[in-house]
Structures are given as C-alpha cells and as structure tokens.
Design a protein around this motif. Structure first.
Motif, PDB file in Angstrom:
ATOM      1  N   ALA A 194       7.687  -9.009   7.888  1.00 53.90           N
ATOM      2  CA  ALA A 194       7.108  -8.857   6.555  1.00 53.90           C
ATOM      3  C   ALA A 194       8.090  -9.261   5.457  1.00 53.90           C
ATOM      4  O   ALA A 194       7.687  -9.593   4.344  1.00 53.90           O
ATOM      5  CB  ALA A 194       6.659  -7.412   6.354  1.00 53.90           C
ATOM      6  N   ALA A 195       9.387  -9.231   5.764  1.00 54.77           N
ATOM      7  CA  ALA A 195      10.400  -9.594   4.760  1.00 54.77           C
ATOM      8  C   ALA A 195      10.379 -11.099   4.496  1.00 54.77           C
ATOM      9  O   ALA A 195      10.804 -11.560   3.441  1.00 54.77           O
ATOM     10  CB  ALA A 195      11.777  -9.172   5.234  1.00 54.77           C
ATOM     11  N   GLY A 196       9.891 -11.848   5.456  1.00 52.30           N
ATOM     12  CA  GLY A 196       9.875 -13.295   5.298  1.00 52.30           C
ATOM     13  C   GLY A 196       8.730 -13.752   4.402  1.00 52.30           C
ATOM     14  O   GLY A 196       7.917 -12.945   3.946  1.00 52.30           O
ATOM     15  N   PRO A 206      13.250  -7.037  23.185  1.00 51.86           N
ATOM     16  CA  PRO A 206      13.392  -5.879  22.288  1.00 51.86           C
ATOM     17  C   PRO A 206      12.458  -4.708  22.588  1.00 51.86           C
ATOM     18  O   PRO A 206      12.736  -3.580  22.209  1.00 51.86           O
ATOM     19  CB  PRO A 206      13.070  -6.465  20.912  1.00 51.86           C
ATOM     20  N   ALA A 236      11.292  -2.075  12.840  1.00 45.18           N
ATOM     21  CA  ALA A 236      12.302  -3.093  12.523  1.00 45.18           C
ATOM     22  C   ALA A 236      11.720  -4.502  12.695  1.00 45.18           C
ATOM     23  O   ALA A 236      11.953  -5.386  11.866  1.00 45.18           O
ATOM     24  CB  ALA A 236      13.523  -2.913  13.423  1.00 45.18           C
ATOM     25  N   ALA A 237      10.951  -4.691  13.772  1.00 43.73           N
ATOM     26  CA  ALA A 237      10.394  -6.026  14.031  1.00 43.73           C
ATOM     27  C   ALA A 237       9.374  -6.412  12.970  1.00 43.73           C
ATOM     28  O   ALA A 237       9.425  -7.518  12.411  1.00 43.73           O
ATOM     29  CB  ALA A 237       9.749  -6.044  15.419  1.00 43.73           C
ATOM     30  N   PHE A 255      14.602  -0.615   4.167  1.00 43.41           N
ATOM     31  CA  PHE A 255      14.494  -0.296   5.595  1.00 43.41           C
ATOM     32  C   PHE A 255      14.784   1.187   5.834  1.00 43.41           C
ATOM     33  O   PHE A 255      14.047   1.868   6.558  1.00 43.41           O
ATOM     34  CB  PHE A 255      15.481  -1.151   6.406  1.00 43.41           C
ATOM     35  N   PHE A 275       9.071  -5.096  10.030  1.00 38.08           N
ATOM     36  CA  PHE A 275       9.772  -5.124   8.734  1.00 38.08           C
ATOM     37  C   PHE A 275      10.414  -6.504   8.530  1.00 38.08           C
ATOM     38  O   PHE A 275      10.315  -7.102   7.452  1.00 38.08           O
ATOM     39  CB  PHE A 275      10.844  -4.031   8.730  1.00 38.08           C
ATOM     40  N   ALA A 276      11.053  -7.011   9.600  1.00 33.05           N
ATOM     41  CA  ALA A 276      11.707  -8.321   9.505  1.00 33.05           C
ATOM     42  C   ALA A 276      10.670  -9.423   9.287  1.00 33.05           C
ATOM     43  O   ALA A 276      10.887 -10.341   8.489  1.00 33.05           O
ATOM     44  CB  ALA A 276      12.504  -8.594  10.777  1.00 33.05           C
ATOM     45  N   ALA A 324      10.984   2.996  15.921  1.00 26.66           N
ATOM     46  CA  ALA A 324      12.087   2.357  15.177  1.00 26.66           C
ATOM     47  C   ALA A 324      12.118   0.853  15.445  1.00 26.66           C
ATOM     48  O   ALA A 324      12.227   0.054  14.500  1.00 26.66           O
ATOM     49  CB  ALA A 324      13.418   3.003  15.575  1.00 26.66           C
ATOM     50  N   VAL A 325      12.006   0.458  16.703  1.00 28.07           N
ATOM     51  CA  VAL A 325      12.104  -0.975  17.015  1.00 28.07           C
ATOM     52  C   VAL A 325      10.843  -1.715  16.556  1.00 28.07           C
ATOM     53  O   VAL A 325      10.915  -2.859  16.090  1.00 28.07           O
ATOM     54  CB  VAL A 325      12.422  -1.200  18.512  1.00 28.07           C
TER      55      VAL A 325
END
Lengths: 359, 220
Positions: free
Chosen positions: B160-162, B207, B154-155, B103, B157-158, B150-151
C-alpha cells in the motif's frame, strides 16, 4: 550378446504383463516365467563377455539379491547399508526364513510390473533413473525383506495380519501408533489406552472378540457403543438393540447393534501390530526376532512369548508403555520462526520506506 | 507526532479492529462448542471427529490474521492517499521516519485483536476439562496469530505504501503467473509454476510460512 539382451527385454515385457493381475492361469505363467528368469540369471552370471547385460547376485543373510547392474556403486552401497541393517535387527547368522528368498533389482526405466512386487520367493524392485540412490534402494531392500518375512513367516503371521516393519524409522512409527491408540474408533483401543491388557491384545488382533468374552470386554463394548455410536440410537431399527446394550448391559445386544449398524469393530492397523514385533526385538535380546521368524509352525502368541522371553501380558504391558511414551512433541511455535517472521517484517517495512511514491 | 498518527489510524481502523477483535474472541469459543468439547457428557465424545473439527476451525485464524493485516494497512495509508501525500511531504521528518511511525501505529492496533484471541482461547479452554492425552495450544495459537498478523500487515503495508502502478504490477504479475499455470495444467500441460510460487511464498525462506503452520487449538 544381442540374443541375451533380446531375451531379457522380452522376458521383462512378458513378466510385467503376467505380474499385474494374478489369476490361476497367470500365476502358472508367472511361475514358468520366474523359472526362466532364474535360468537366464544363472547363465548370464557365468558369462564373462564384456557388454553382456549380466545378472549378478549378492548374498546377504541367506538372501540372494540379483541385479542386472550388480557392480553398480548404487547397488553395492545399498547392499552394504542393508547388510548392516539386517545384522542389527536379525543378528549375524543367516536367517533360515530368508534362505532361498530372492530380491531381483532391475535398473533402468522400470516397467510398471517391476514396481514392488512379491511373487513366490522373489521380490522384484524396479529402480527408475530418478530414484537411483543408495539410500532409496536401501529402503526398498529393507521393505522387500519386511514383505518376504511377512510372506514366509508362517500361517500364524498371515492369520495375525501383522505387518513387519523391522527396518522403518521407529520414532515416527511409534508416534503414529500413539495417535492411533488415542483416536482409533474401537473399544479395544479405548480399553488398551485406559490400561486393559486384554483390550491391548484384542486391539492387536491377538485374540478374537467372542460373544462369551470377559466381563471387562463386555463393559468396554458397551462403552464403545454408548460413546461412539449414540447418534444412531434413535434409528428405529437400532433403538431396541441400543437400549438393551447400553441400558441393559447385554453384550449380545451390543454385538447385534454393531452388526445392524454395519459397524465393524476395527483393531489397530497392521502398522501398529508391527510395533509389537519391534517391542519383541527390544525385550528379547539380539536373536529375539530371529527366534520369532524361525518357528513358523507355532501360533502367534507362543511365538511372541518365546521370542520375547516373557509372558504375552508382560510383553503387551511393555508395548503399551512404549507406545504411550511416544507421544508426539507439542506443536509449539519454534523460536527460529519468530525471528524469521520479524526479519521478514523488517525487510518489508524497509521496502515500504523506499517507495517510489516519494522519489 | 506518534500519538497523533495513532489517533488518525485508530479513527480509520476502529470499526474494523473492533469487529475483528470480536471475531477473534468468538472463534475459539465456537471451535470448542462446535467440536463438541463443551458437551458435558463425555461418554458421547469421539476424539478423532472432534480433533478434526478443531483442526478445520483453526484455519479461520490465519484468514483472520490476513484480513487484520489488510484492514490495518488500508487504515494506515488511507488518509495520506486521499490527501495525495501532501501533509506527509510537508512534515519536517525524513520519509523513512514517517513510514516507521505509520507502521508502528498500525502494529499497536494489532495488539487488541491478539489479546482477544488469547482471551477467547483461555475462556474456551477453561470451559471444560481437557481429556487425558490431549494438549491445549491457546498460547501457541495466540503467538502464531500475532506473528501471522504482523507479517501480513507488513506485506500489505509495503504494497500500500507504493504507487498504484507498483501495487498493480506486483499483484498483477503474481496473479497472471498463477492463472497461466492453472490454465496450462487444466489443458494437461504439467508445470510446477503454481506449486513453485506457493512454495516460495508459504515455505521457508518465504515470508508466510507462519500462515500454514498448525492452527489447532487442541491436539495430541
């Protein structure tokens, strides 16, 4: 009791149908209806039977507020707040202009005809269930009085096209006027912003634009055509007038250009003219607006001068200063939003660390 | 390890970041030019039309921020997704630490684009004298863009992490609810569902409030 309720219901339906469009016939019918409503109101007010849909009245500043729910806490709360507002703006004495005027407030699912309607001396307000709050009703009463004052303010107020906004939240009103003055597509607004009081008077519809106007106003008109309408200069039908106006400085050609181009010279909105009355109230003392509304026979400028206690130029200068001082605040990024976004980013990253992929 | 991850992510996202930085620099310049502020002859200026044009062009900034977030999050996870996360699982660091490194590396790559926005705004606003009564918002736009990027990053990224299934489920449910609400409304069945979802996402405490804020480079 049932008969009275039936009469009220029938009158409401007939009133709605009559009030929507107002041809002369309908107007006559409306007048008859209003009289019958008054009779009914008077009769029901005197009845003491429990359960009768009474129409009671409250007396505020010379104004009668009639309602079928006169003892409703919502109405009483609104009337009390409204009484304070009225005294604050127009002083404690009943305003002659409001004496005899009525506001009829009907609770329940309002018929469309009862939305917000002014007929003669009666302003109707329908209070729907979902809007049944004292705050909302106070606003409606204030708006109704604004309407009544504009309606009963005399021919000069009607000709002036000045709306009355005595009870609005003044901050947003003044900020909106600031924006309007800055961006209005009108030579008078441009001139007023640049400091010309004559232009301010024109922008507020206090003096009409005439072909034989001052040199300053002619220059302003030429600047307007050049600044705002240059893109139409190449149209064959407009080119000669444009050239004579912009290059030759001929005011008549400028007016001819505007006419041929189909461009009306707009003044500021009625909302902006309303802010001048607020300025009158500010500079003329507690009874200034009462004085303004009391003298219905005079022309608008003498009325403004008498109420403000100063020449109209000084009043316009004060008004202009007030408007220019009410520049909207800058649209910075609030510190709270920065922390809020960082907080959300942290939450989302925390979610990413808890991904099921690695469990 | 952070430097190595930064290098990997830079390789994956360099082209996208360079392209977006170029766009970020150009948008303010084009905004000012298209609105007519760069025209030397002020006599032809019509402020209300010009400000309206600036406001319209300003909507490109949040779009760019979302695209940037998406690009960086894809770049952050593409190497791991291709290798089935085997490399990540062999590293002697806790998973949360690894995610933070990924991140952080992506967050660093936001900086060049934010700098390009700031530079573009400065150059654009410096190219003419602002008329009296108007304000420039170059700094506010740059800060707002940084927060929006940034937000968004972050969204995405979260997401895609799943796993693919989690991502598909989240996106699918959201899309299905919105489509259903729109269909119902098209048939005259009034629902506040779509509006409710939009409000939940784009107004506080959602958000993405920053995305719908004022994006006008020049205002009153």
């Amino acid at each position: 009791m049932l008969r009275a309720a039936a009469v009220v219901a029938a009158l409401t339906i007939v009133a709605a149908a009559a009030l929507v469009g107002q041809t002369p016939d309908e107007q006559a019918k409306l007048d008859r209806l209003t009289r019958r409503y008054d009779d009914l109101t008077a009769r029901l007010t005197n009845e003491a039977e429990v359960g009768v849909p009474r129409v009671d009245s409250v007396h505020v500043g010379g104004l009668w507020i009639l309602s079928d729910s006169a003892e409703s806490p919502v109405l009483l709360g609104a009337v009390e707040s409204f009484r304070r507002l009225l005294m604050q703006q127009l002083g404690p004495a009943p305003l002659p202009l409001l004496v005899g005027a009525r506001i009829a407030v009907r609770f329940g699912e309002a018929h469309p005809g009862w939305g917000h309607l002014l007929t003669g001396d009666t302003q109707f307000i329908g209070v729907q269930q979902r809007r049944r709050t004292s705050k909302w009703l106070t606003g409606q009463l204030a708006q109704a009085v604004d309407g009544l004052l504009a309606h009963r303010g005399g021919a000069s107020v009607a000709a002036w096209r000045g709306d009355v906004h005595l009870f609005h939240d003044q901050g947003p009103l003044l900020e909106a006027t600031h924006l309007e003055l800055l961006t209005a597509n009108a030579p008078s607004a441009d001139g007023c912003r640049d400091g010309s009081l004559e232009a301010c008077a024109r922008s507020l519809n206090l003096i009409a634009r005439l072909p034989g106007q001052s040199v300053e106003a002619n220059a302003e008109l030429r600047r307007f055509v050049e600044r705002r309408l240059r893109h139409r200069a190449s149209e064959p039908a407009l080119a000669p007038a444009y050239s004579a106006c912009v290059d030759g400085g001929d005011a008549a050609a400028c007016l001819a250009f505007l006419e041929r181009a189909g461009v009306q010279e707009p003044t500021l909105s009625t909302r902006a003219t309303g802010t001048l009355l607020v300025a009158v109230g500010d500079v003329g003392g507690p009874d200034a607006l009462a004085r303004f509304f009391a003298d219905t026979g005079a022309a608008i400028v003498p009325r403004l001068e008498a109420a403000a206690g100063m020449p109209v130029d000084s009043l316009l200068a004060r008004w202009r200063e007030t408007i220019l001082a009410h520049r909207p605040p800058p649209t910075a990024v609030p510190a709270g939003m920065q922390w809020f976004v960082l907080g959300w980013a942290t939450v989302l990253v925390a979610l990413a660390t808890r991904s099921t992929r690695w469990r | 390890m952070f430097a190595a991850i930064c290098r990997i992510q830079w390789k994956a996202s360099a082209l996208g970041v360079a392209l977006l930085a170029t766009l970020a620099f150009i948008i303010p310049l084009l905004t000012v030019q298209q609105a007519g502020f760069s025209a030397g002859d002020r006599r032809g200026w019509d402020l209300i039309v010009m400000l309206s044009a600036v406001e319209t062009a300003g909507t490109l900034f949040p779009i760019l921020a979302v695209i940037l977030g998406l690009t960086l999050s894809v770049g952050a996870w593409s190497a791991d997704h291709q290798a089935e996360h085997v490399y990540a699982l062999t590293l002697p660091v806790p998973r949360w630490h690894y995610v933070l490194l990924r991140f952080g590396a992506g967050l660093l790559l936001i900086a060049p684009v934010v700098a390009a926005v700031g530079l573009g705004c400065a150059v654009a606003l410096g190219s003419f004298d602002l008329p009296a009564g108007l304000r420039s918002y170059g700094g506010a736009i740059t800060l707002r863009f940084a927060l929006a990027a940034a937000v968004s990053y972050a969204a995405t990224f979260a997401l895609a992490a799943g796993t693919k299934r989690t991502t598909a489920a989240v996106v699918g449910v959201l899309t299905a609810v919105i489509v259903l609400a729109l269909v119902l409304e098209a048939f005259g069945v009034s629902t506040a569902v779509a509006e409710g979802i939009m409000n939940a996402i784009f107004t506080r405490p959602g958000p993405f409030e920053v995305l719908v804020g004022p994006w006008s480079l020049i205002g009153v």
